[in-house]
Design a protein around this motif. Sequence first.
Motif, PDB file in Angstrom:
ATOM      1  N   ILE A 101       5.445  -8.746   1.793  1.00 31.49           N
ATOM      2  CA  ILE A 101       4.899  -7.337   1.938  1.00 31.49           C
ATOM      3  C   ILE A 101       4.139  -7.234   3.066  1.00 31.49           C
ATOM      4  O   ILE A 101       2.920  -8.226   3.122  1.00 31.49           O
ATOM      5  N   LEU A 123       1.143  -5.261   5.490  1.00 34.79           N
ATOM      6  CA  LEU A 123       0.344  -3.917   5.486  1.00 34.79           C
ATOM      7  C   LEU A 123       0.128  -3.692   6.943  1.00 34.79           C
ATOM      8  O   LEU A 123      -0.019  -4.760   7.757  1.00 34.79           O
ATOM      9  N   SER A 147       2.135   6.928   7.604  1.00 29.85           N
ATOM     10  CA  SER A 147       2.847   5.281   7.467  1.00 29.85           C
ATOM     11  C   SER A 147       4.024   5.094   7.950  1.00 29.85           C
ATOM     12  O   SER A 147       4.897   6.203   8.449  1.00 29.85           O
ATOM     13  N   VAL A 207      10.579  -3.777   1.685  1.00 29.78           N
ATOM     14  CA  VAL A 207       9.815  -5.026   1.862  1.00 29.78           C
ATOM     15  C   VAL A 207      10.722  -6.278   1.985  1.00 29.78           C
ATOM     16  O   VAL A 207      12.197  -6.004   1.694  1.00 29.78           O
ATOM     17  N   HIS A 265      -0.576   2.461   7.517  1.00 38.08           N
ATOM     18  CA  HIS A 265      -0.068   2.801   5.902  1.00 38.08           C
ATOM     19  C   HIS A 265      -1.090   3.993   5.476  1.00 38.08           C
ATOM     20  O   HIS A 265      -2.513   3.578   5.331  1.00 38.08           O
ATOM     21  N   PHE A 305      -4.721  -2.838  -1.381  1.00 39.88           N
ATOM     22  CA  PHE A 305      -3.413  -3.308  -1.878  1.00 39.88           C
ATOM     23  C   PHE A 305      -3.624  -4.167  -2.787  1.00 39.88           C
ATOM     24  O   PHE A 305      -3.109  -4.325  -3.842  1.00 39.88           O
ATOM     25  N   CYS A 352       3.402   1.915  -3.690  1.00 40.65           N
ATOM     26  CA  CYS A 352       4.266   0.620  -3.485  1.00 40.65           C
ATOM     27  C   CYS A 352       3.981  -0.435  -4.529  1.00 40.65           C
ATOM     28  O   CYS A 352       4.683  -0.868  -5.190  1.00 40.65           O
ATOM     29  N   ILE A 412       0.563   3.141  -0.282  1.00 40.18           N
ATOM     30  CA  ILE A 412       0.302   1.537  -0.585  1.00 40.18           C
ATOM     31  C   ILE A 412       0.217   1.706  -2.383  1.00 40.18           C
ATOM     32  O   ILE A 412       0.707   1.119  -2.854  1.00 40.18           O
ATOM     33  N   PHE A 455       7.220  -1.636   4.761  1.00 40.11           N
ATOM     34  CA  PHE A 455       6.353  -2.699   4.354  1.00 40.11           C
ATOM     35  C   PHE A 455       6.738  -3.956   4.601  1.00 40.11           C
ATOM     36  O   PHE A 455       6.262  -4.896   4.289  1.00 40.11           O
ATOM     37  N   SER A 456       7.552  -3.901   5.877  1.00 42.82           N
ATOM     38  CA  SER A 456       8.005  -5.239   6.154  1.00 42.82           C
ATOM     39  C   SER A 456       7.896  -5.633   7.790  1.00 42.82           C
ATOM     40  O   SER A 456       8.521  -6.340   8.413  1.00 42.82           O
TER      41      SER A 456
END
Length: 406
Positions: free
Chosen positions: A366, A368, A42, A349, A372, A306, A380, A377, A55-56
Amino acid sequence: MSSLLETKIAARQHALREQGLLRQRKVLGVDHALNTNASTSSPRFVFEGRAYVNFSSNDYLGLSRVPELVEALHLGAQTYGVGSGASPLVTGYSDAHLALERELCDLTGHEAALLFCSGFSANTALMKTLFDQHDIVVADKLVHASIIDGLQDSGAQLKRFLHNSLESAERLLARHQTSALITESVFSMDGDCAPIFELSALCRQHHTWLIVDDAHGFAVLDGYNNADAAKLIDVQVVTFGKALGCQGAAVLGSQALIDFLVSNAREYIYSTALSPANAALALAATQYSTAHPELQQKLLENIALFKRLCREANVPLLGSDTAIQPLIIGDALQTLQVAEELRAAGIWVGAIRPPTVPVGSARLRITLTAAHAAEDITACVAQLAQVLSRVGVPLVTERQAADDHR
Ligand SMILES: Cc1ncc(COP(=O)(O)O)c(C=O)c1O
Protein backbone atom coordinates in the motif's frame (compact mmCIF):
# COMPACT_ATOMS: atom_id res chain seq x y z
CA MET A 1 3.18 -29.72 -33.93
CA SER A 2 4.29 -26.92 -31.60
CA SER A 3 7.79 -25.52 -31.85
CA LEU A 4 10.19 -25.90 -28.92
CA LEU A 5 9.64 -22.33 -27.83
CA GLU A 6 5.84 -22.53 -28.04
CA THR A 7 5.92 -25.62 -25.81
CA LYS A 8 8.26 -23.95 -23.34
CA ILE A 9 6.17 -20.77 -23.18
CA ALA A 10 2.92 -22.68 -22.68
CA ALA A 11 4.41 -24.87 -19.91
CA ARG A 12 5.89 -21.92 -18.02
CA GLN A 13 2.72 -19.86 -18.22
CA HIS A 14 0.67 -22.84 -17.06
CA ALA A 15 2.97 -23.33 -14.04
CA LEU A 16 2.75 -19.64 -13.14
CA ARG A 17 -1.04 -19.66 -13.43
CA GLU A 18 -1.26 -22.70 -11.14
CA GLN A 19 0.80 -20.94 -8.47
CA GLY A 20 -1.10 -17.66 -8.70
CA LEU A 21 2.02 -16.00 -10.11
CA LEU A 22 0.87 -15.13 -13.61
CA ARG A 23 1.34 -11.43 -14.31
CA GLN A 24 -1.23 -9.60 -16.37
CA ARG A 25 -1.54 -5.98 -17.37
CA LYS A 26 -4.61 -3.92 -16.62
CA VAL A 27 -5.63 -1.13 -18.94
CA LEU A 28 -6.26 1.94 -16.82
CA GLY A 29 -8.04 5.05 -18.00
CA VAL A 30 -8.28 8.59 -16.81
CA ASP A 31 -10.92 9.59 -14.30
CA HIS A 32 -12.14 12.72 -16.06
CA ALA A 33 -14.13 13.85 -13.04
CA LEU A 34 -10.83 14.04 -11.15
CA ASN A 35 -8.91 15.97 -13.75
CA THR A 36 -10.98 19.08 -13.21
CA ASN A 37 -9.32 19.33 -9.79
CA ALA A 38 -6.06 17.66 -10.69
CA SER A 39 -3.48 17.80 -7.92
CA THR A 40 -5.74 18.45 -4.97
CA SER A 41 -7.71 15.22 -4.65
CA SER A 42 -6.78 11.57 -4.14
CA PRO A 43 -5.20 9.89 -7.15
CA ARG A 44 -7.80 7.91 -9.08
CA PHE A 45 -8.11 6.05 -12.33
CA VAL A 46 -10.80 4.15 -14.18
CA PHE A 47 -10.68 0.42 -14.85
CA GLU A 48 -13.42 -1.30 -16.85
CA GLY A 49 -15.78 1.62 -16.35
CA ARG A 50 -15.28 2.02 -12.61
CA ALA A 51 -13.22 4.60 -10.69
CA TYR A 52 -10.66 3.49 -8.09
CA VAL A 53 -8.61 5.34 -5.51
CA ASN A 54 -5.00 4.51 -6.30
CA PHE A 55 -3.02 3.22 -3.30
CA SER A 56 -0.31 1.64 -5.42
CA SER A 57 1.58 4.41 -7.17
CA ASN A 58 5.06 5.71 -6.39
CA ASP A 59 4.02 9.29 -7.15
CA TYR A 60 4.65 10.03 -3.45
CA LEU A 61 4.34 13.80 -3.63
CA GLY A 62 1.51 13.79 -6.16
CA LEU A 63 3.71 15.71 -8.62
CA SER A 64 2.60 13.83 -11.73
CA ARG A 65 -0.56 15.94 -11.89
CA VAL A 66 0.71 19.34 -10.80
CA PRO A 67 -0.36 21.89 -13.45
CA GLU A 68 3.00 23.76 -13.37
CA LEU A 69 4.80 20.51 -14.21
CA VAL A 70 2.35 19.62 -16.97
CA GLU A 71 3.20 23.05 -18.35
CA ALA A 72 6.97 22.43 -17.94
CA LEU A 73 6.71 19.29 -20.09
CA HIS A 74 4.67 21.17 -22.65
CA LEU A 75 7.21 23.99 -22.76
CA GLY A 76 10.09 21.50 -22.95
CA ALA A 77 8.48 19.82 -25.96
CA GLN A 78 7.81 23.18 -27.62
CA THR A 79 11.41 24.21 -27.10
CA TYR A 80 13.27 20.99 -27.92
CA GLY A 81 10.73 18.81 -29.75
CA VAL A 82 9.22 15.66 -28.30
CA GLY A 83 12.29 13.43 -28.57
CA SER A 84 16.06 13.64 -28.26
CA GLY A 85 16.52 12.18 -31.73
CA ALA A 86 19.81 10.43 -31.01
CA SER A 87 21.99 8.76 -28.41
CA PRO A 88 23.79 11.17 -26.05
CA LEU A 89 27.22 10.90 -27.67
CA VAL A 90 25.81 11.58 -31.13
CA THR A 91 23.46 14.58 -30.89
CA GLY A 92 21.12 13.57 -28.05
CA TYR A 93 22.71 15.56 -25.23
CA SER A 94 21.44 19.11 -24.80
CA ASP A 95 21.60 22.07 -22.45
CA ALA A 96 18.35 20.75 -20.88
CA HIS A 97 20.22 17.58 -19.85
CA LEU A 98 23.17 19.56 -18.54
CA ALA A 99 20.92 21.86 -16.51
CA LEU A 100 19.26 18.86 -14.84
CA GLU A 101 22.62 17.22 -14.10
CA ARG A 102 23.87 20.43 -12.50
CA GLU A 103 20.75 20.81 -10.37
CA LEU A 104 21.06 17.24 -9.11
CA CYS A 105 24.72 17.82 -8.24
CA ASP A 106 23.86 21.03 -6.38
CA LEU A 107 21.20 19.17 -4.40
CA THR A 108 23.35 16.22 -3.39
CA GLY A 109 26.91 17.55 -3.40
CA HIS A 110 28.12 15.03 -5.99
CA GLU A 111 30.59 16.25 -8.61
CA ALA A 112 28.85 14.92 -11.69
CA ALA A 113 25.74 13.15 -12.97
CA LEU A 114 24.70 11.00 -15.90
CA LEU A 115 21.09 10.70 -17.07
CA PHE A 116 19.33 7.50 -18.14
CA CYS A 117 15.83 6.82 -19.44
CA SER A 118 14.99 4.64 -16.42
CA GLY A 119 16.32 3.62 -13.04
CA PHE A 120 16.52 0.05 -14.28
CA SER A 121 18.97 0.97 -17.03
CA ALA A 122 20.91 3.32 -14.71
CA ASN A 123 21.47 0.49 -12.24
CA THR A 124 22.33 -2.19 -14.78
CA ALA A 125 24.67 0.19 -16.63
CA LEU A 126 26.42 1.19 -13.42
CA MET A 127 26.94 -2.38 -12.21
CA LYS A 128 27.96 -3.83 -15.57
CA THR A 129 30.39 -1.03 -16.34
CA LEU A 130 31.96 -0.58 -12.93
CA PHE A 131 32.58 -4.20 -11.98
CA ASP A 132 34.19 -7.23 -13.58
CA GLN A 133 35.29 -10.70 -12.53
CA HIS A 134 38.06 -9.24 -10.36
CA ASP A 135 35.61 -7.46 -8.04
CA ILE A 136 33.90 -8.71 -4.92
CA VAL A 137 30.73 -6.79 -4.18
CA VAL A 138 28.53 -7.03 -1.11
CA ALA A 139 24.85 -6.16 -1.33
CA ASP A 140 21.83 -6.18 0.94
CA LYS A 141 19.68 -9.30 0.45
CA LEU A 142 16.77 -7.17 -0.75
CA VAL A 143 18.36 -4.93 -3.37
CA HIS A 144 16.41 -4.34 -6.57
CA ALA A 145 16.32 -6.72 -9.53
CA SER A 146 18.14 -4.19 -11.74
CA ILE A 147 21.15 -4.24 -9.41
CA ILE A 148 21.21 -8.04 -9.33
CA ASP A 149 20.91 -8.27 -13.12
CA GLY A 150 23.72 -5.75 -13.63
CA LEU A 151 25.97 -7.51 -11.14
CA GLN A 152 25.31 -10.87 -12.76
CA ASP A 153 26.22 -9.46 -16.16
CA SER A 154 29.37 -7.87 -14.74
CA GLY A 155 30.86 -11.19 -13.63
CA ALA A 156 31.67 -9.77 -10.18
CA GLN A 157 31.50 -12.07 -7.16
CA LEU A 158 28.37 -11.12 -5.25
CA LYS A 159 28.07 -11.64 -1.48
CA ARG A 160 24.73 -10.81 0.14
CA PHE A 161 24.36 -9.55 3.68
CA LEU A 162 21.26 -10.02 5.82
CA HIS A 163 18.73 -7.30 5.21
CA ASN A 164 19.81 -4.07 6.95
CA SER A 165 22.19 -5.99 9.25
CA LEU A 166 25.35 -4.03 10.04
CA GLU A 167 26.87 -7.11 11.70
CA SER A 168 26.30 -9.24 8.64
CA ALA A 169 27.69 -6.52 6.34
CA GLU A 170 30.73 -6.03 8.55
CA ARG A 171 31.47 -9.77 8.61
CA LEU A 172 31.58 -9.80 4.81
CA LEU A 173 33.71 -6.66 4.59
CA ALA A 174 36.15 -8.09 7.12
CA ARG A 175 36.39 -11.41 5.30
CA HIS A 176 36.70 -10.19 1.70
CA GLN A 177 38.54 -7.42 -0.06
CA THR A 178 35.44 -5.76 -1.46
CA SER A 179 35.11 -3.09 -4.12
CA ALA A 180 31.71 -1.81 -3.02
CA LEU A 181 28.75 -2.23 -0.71
CA ILE A 182 25.34 -1.73 -2.31
CA THR A 183 22.06 -0.94 -0.64
CA GLU A 184 18.82 1.02 -1.14
CA SER A 185 17.84 4.11 0.81
CA VAL A 186 14.21 2.98 1.12
CA PHE A 187 13.52 -0.64 0.25
CA SER A 188 10.95 -0.86 -2.47
CA MET A 189 8.94 -3.79 -1.16
CA ASP A 190 9.43 -3.44 2.62
CA GLY A 191 9.44 0.35 2.91
CA ASP A 192 12.15 0.34 5.58
CA CYS A 193 15.31 2.48 5.39
CA ALA A 194 18.93 1.40 5.26
CA PRO A 195 21.22 2.64 8.06
CA ILE A 196 23.09 4.91 5.64
CA PHE A 197 25.22 6.74 8.22
CA GLU A 198 26.43 3.50 9.81
CA LEU A 199 27.00 1.76 6.47
CA SER A 200 28.94 4.78 5.28
CA ALA A 201 31.21 4.65 8.34
CA LEU A 202 31.71 0.93 7.79
CA CYS A 203 32.63 1.46 4.16
CA ARG A 204 35.10 4.23 5.03
CA GLN A 205 36.70 1.94 7.59
CA HIS A 206 37.09 -0.82 4.99
CA HIS A 207 38.09 1.51 2.12
CA THR A 208 35.20 0.39 0.00
CA TRP A 209 32.64 2.39 -1.97
CA LEU A 210 29.08 2.80 -0.76
CA ILE A 211 26.55 2.70 -3.62
CA VAL A 212 22.97 3.63 -2.77
CA ASP A 213 19.94 3.09 -4.96
CA ASP A 214 17.90 6.10 -3.83
CA ALA A 215 14.90 5.42 -6.08
CA HIS A 216 12.35 5.59 -3.25
CA GLY A 217 14.18 8.06 -1.03
CA PHE A 218 15.08 10.89 -3.37
CA ALA A 219 12.97 14.02 -2.81
CA VAL A 220 11.12 12.43 0.12
CA LEU A 221 13.67 11.21 2.64
CA ASP A 222 15.21 13.84 4.85
CA GLY A 223 18.41 13.30 6.75
CA TYR A 224 21.24 12.40 4.45
CA ASN A 225 19.52 13.49 1.28
CA ASN A 226 20.96 16.95 0.90
CA ALA A 227 24.14 18.65 -0.15
CA ASP A 228 26.01 16.34 2.25
CA ALA A 229 24.89 13.14 0.54
CA ALA A 230 28.14 12.96 -1.39
CA LYS A 231 30.12 12.94 1.86
CA LEU A 232 28.39 9.72 2.88
CA ILE A 233 27.67 8.02 -0.41
CA ASP A 234 30.15 7.43 -3.24
CA VAL A 235 27.55 6.66 -5.89
CA GLN A 236 23.86 7.57 -5.62
CA VAL A 237 21.25 6.47 -8.13
CA VAL A 238 18.17 8.70 -8.16
CA THR A 239 15.06 8.11 -10.22
CA PHE A 240 12.52 10.59 -11.51
CA GLY A 241 9.62 8.14 -11.84
CA LYS A 242 8.82 7.94 -8.13
CA ALA A 243 8.59 11.07 -5.94
CA LEU A 244 9.28 13.40 -8.86
CA GLY A 245 6.28 11.98 -10.69
CA CYS A 246 7.92 11.88 -14.13
CA GLN A 247 10.45 9.55 -15.79
CA GLY A 248 14.18 8.81 -16.03
CA ALA A 249 17.10 8.48 -13.64
CA ALA A 250 20.60 9.68 -12.86
CA VAL A 251 23.81 8.19 -11.55
CA LEU A 252 25.59 10.69 -9.30
CA GLY A 253 29.21 10.44 -8.25
CA SER A 254 32.70 11.73 -8.90
CA GLN A 255 33.65 13.34 -12.20
CA ALA A 256 36.05 10.45 -12.79
CA LEU A 257 33.24 7.90 -12.39
CA ILE A 258 30.89 9.77 -14.72
CA ASP A 259 33.60 10.20 -17.37
CA PHE A 260 34.29 6.49 -17.12
CA LEU A 261 30.59 5.68 -17.60
CA VAL A 262 30.31 8.07 -20.56
CA SER A 263 33.08 6.18 -22.34
CA ASN A 264 32.06 2.67 -21.34
CA ALA A 265 28.41 2.26 -20.31
CA ARG A 266 26.72 0.48 -23.19
CA GLU A 267 23.20 1.41 -22.00
CA TYR A 268 24.25 5.06 -22.23
CA ILE A 269 26.24 4.96 -25.45
CA TYR A 270 23.93 2.79 -27.54
CA SER A 271 20.51 4.10 -26.55
CA THR A 272 18.42 7.14 -27.50
CA ALA A 273 18.92 9.81 -24.85
CA LEU A 274 16.19 10.78 -22.39
CA SER A 275 14.18 13.41 -24.24
CA PRO A 276 15.20 17.01 -23.46
CA ALA A 277 11.55 17.75 -22.68
CA ASN A 278 11.66 15.04 -20.00
CA ALA A 279 14.95 16.42 -18.71
CA ALA A 280 13.36 19.89 -18.49
CA LEU A 281 10.39 18.34 -16.70
CA ALA A 282 12.58 16.47 -14.21
CA LEU A 283 14.45 19.72 -13.51
CA ALA A 284 11.17 21.54 -12.92
CA ALA A 285 9.92 18.70 -10.69
CA THR A 286 13.14 18.70 -8.67
CA GLN A 287 12.85 22.45 -8.14
CA TYR A 288 9.14 22.16 -7.37
CA SER A 289 9.72 19.52 -4.70
CA THR A 290 12.41 21.69 -3.08
CA ALA A 291 10.17 24.79 -3.18
CA HIS A 292 7.20 22.93 -1.67
CA PRO A 293 8.33 21.25 1.56
CA GLU A 294 4.68 21.22 2.63
CA LEU A 295 4.16 18.27 0.27
CA GLN A 296 6.66 16.18 2.21
CA GLN A 297 4.92 17.28 5.38
CA LYS A 298 1.53 16.27 3.97
CA LEU A 299 2.93 12.89 2.97
CA LEU A 300 4.25 12.36 6.51
CA GLU A 301 0.83 13.30 7.92
CA ASN A 302 -0.87 10.84 5.58
CA ILE A 303 1.55 8.07 6.55
CA ALA A 304 0.95 8.81 10.25
CA LEU A 305 -2.83 8.81 9.75
CA PHE A 306 -2.74 5.51 7.87
CA LYS A 307 -0.56 3.86 10.52
CA ARG A 308 -2.68 5.12 13.39
CA LEU A 309 -5.90 3.89 11.80
CA CYS A 310 -4.31 0.51 11.07
CA ARG A 311 -3.12 0.23 14.66
CA GLU A 312 -6.63 1.01 15.94
CA ALA A 313 -8.17 -1.53 13.56
CA ASN A 314 -5.51 -4.19 14.35
CA VAL A 315 -4.39 -4.29 10.71
CA PRO A 316 -0.97 -5.98 10.81
CA LEU A 317 1.50 -3.69 9.01
CA LEU A 318 5.20 -4.45 8.66
CA GLY A 319 6.37 -1.41 10.63
CA SER A 320 7.61 0.90 7.88
CA ASP A 321 7.67 4.68 8.45
CA THR A 322 7.78 5.58 4.77
CA ALA A 323 5.16 5.91 2.04
CA ILE A 324 5.52 2.19 1.32
CA GLN A 325 3.34 0.26 3.77
CA PRO A 326 3.50 -3.52 3.28
CA LEU A 327 1.03 -5.94 4.78
CA ILE A 328 2.41 -9.47 4.60
CA ILE A 329 -0.19 -12.13 3.86
CA GLY A 330 2.14 -14.96 2.87
CA ASP A 331 0.14 -16.96 0.38
CA ALA A 332 0.12 -15.58 -3.17
CA LEU A 333 -3.45 -16.61 -4.01
CA GLN A 334 -4.83 -15.23 -0.76
CA THR A 335 -2.98 -11.97 -1.41
CA LEU A 336 -4.65 -11.72 -4.80
CA GLN A 337 -8.01 -12.43 -3.22
CA VAL A 338 -7.60 -9.64 -0.66
CA ALA A 339 -6.55 -7.21 -3.39
CA GLU A 340 -9.58 -8.25 -5.49
CA GLU A 341 -11.96 -7.69 -2.59
CA LEU A 342 -10.49 -4.26 -1.93
CA ARG A 343 -11.05 -3.46 -5.57
CA ALA A 344 -14.70 -4.38 -5.17
CA ALA A 345 -14.77 -1.48 -2.69
CA GLY A 346 -13.09 0.92 -5.12
CA ILE A 347 -9.62 0.70 -3.52
CA TRP A 348 -6.64 -0.32 -5.60
CA VAL A 349 -3.56 -1.71 -3.84
CA GLY A 350 -0.67 -3.69 -5.27
CA ALA A 351 -0.58 -7.48 -4.71
CA ILE A 352 3.12 -8.33 -4.69
CA ARG A 353 4.08 -11.94 -5.16
CA PRO A 354 7.26 -13.99 -5.71
CA PRO A 355 9.68 -13.63 -7.36
CA THR A 356 9.40 -9.90 -6.61
CA VAL A 357 9.39 -10.84 -2.90
CA PRO A 358 10.63 -14.07 -1.24
CA VAL A 359 8.39 -17.15 -1.43
CA GLY A 360 5.90 -17.18 1.45
CA SER A 361 5.95 -13.39 1.87
CA ALA A 362 3.37 -12.31 -0.71
CA ARG A 363 1.95 -9.02 0.40
CA LEU A 364 -0.18 -6.01 -0.19
CA ARG A 365 2.03 -3.02 -0.97
CA ILE A 366 0.00 0.00 0.00
CA THR A 367 1.55 3.30 -0.96
CA LEU A 368 0.55 6.68 0.34
CA THR A 369 1.00 10.01 -1.36
CA ALA A 370 0.72 13.64 -0.36
CA ALA A 371 -2.32 13.85 -2.63
CA HIS A 372 -4.45 11.30 -0.74
CA ALA A 373 -7.42 12.83 1.05
CA ALA A 374 -7.90 11.84 4.70
CA GLU A 375 -11.36 10.42 4.01
CA ASP A 376 -9.96 8.08 1.36
CA ILE A 377 -7.25 6.84 3.74
CA THR A 378 -9.91 6.26 6.38
CA ALA A 379 -12.07 4.33 3.90
CA CYS A 380 -9.06 2.30 2.79
CA VAL A 381 -8.22 1.15 6.32
CA ALA A 382 -11.86 0.39 7.16
CA GLN A 383 -12.13 -1.79 4.05
CA LEU A 384 -8.78 -3.43 4.76
CA ALA A 385 -9.86 -4.50 8.23
CA GLN A 386 -13.16 -5.86 6.93
CA VAL A 387 -11.66 -7.72 3.98
CA LEU A 388 -8.85 -9.25 6.05
CA SER A 389 -11.23 -10.72 8.58
CA ARG A 390 -13.64 -11.88 5.86
CA VAL A 391 -10.85 -13.64 3.94
CA GLY A 392 -9.38 -15.08 7.14
CA VAL A 393 -6.06 -13.20 7.31
CA PRO A 394 -5.14 -12.93 11.01
CA LEU A 395 -5.26 -9.43 12.49
CA VAL A 396 -2.59 -8.19 14.91
CA THR A 397 -4.41 -9.53 17.97
CA GLU A 398 -4.81 -12.98 16.44
CA ARG A 399 -1.17 -13.04 15.30
CA GLN A 400 -0.06 -12.15 18.82
CA ALA A 401 -2.29 -14.82 20.31
CA ALA A 402 -0.79 -17.41 17.94
CA ASP A 403 2.75 -16.26 18.87
CA ASP A 404 1.97 -16.39 22.58
CA HIS A 405 0.63 -19.89 22.16
CA ARG A 406 3.80 -21.14 20.42
C1 LIG B 1 14.70 0.29 -5.75
C2 LIG B 1 14.44 0.52 -7.19
N1 LIG B 1 15.49 0.79 -8.00
C3 LIG B 1 15.32 1.01 -9.31
C4 LIG B 1 14.08 0.95 -9.88
C5 LIG B 1 13.93 1.17 -11.35
O1 LIG B 1 13.57 2.49 -11.59
P1 LIG B 1 12.70 2.85 -12.89
O2 LIG B 1 11.29 2.54 -12.53
O3 LIG B 1 12.97 4.29 -13.11
O4 LIG B 1 13.20 1.96 -13.98
C6 LIG B 1 12.96 0.67 -9.11
C7 LIG B 1 11.63 0.61 -9.74
O5 LIG B 1 10.76 -0.07 -9.42
C8 LIG B 1 13.15 0.44 -7.73
O6 LIG B 1 12.11 0.15 -6.94
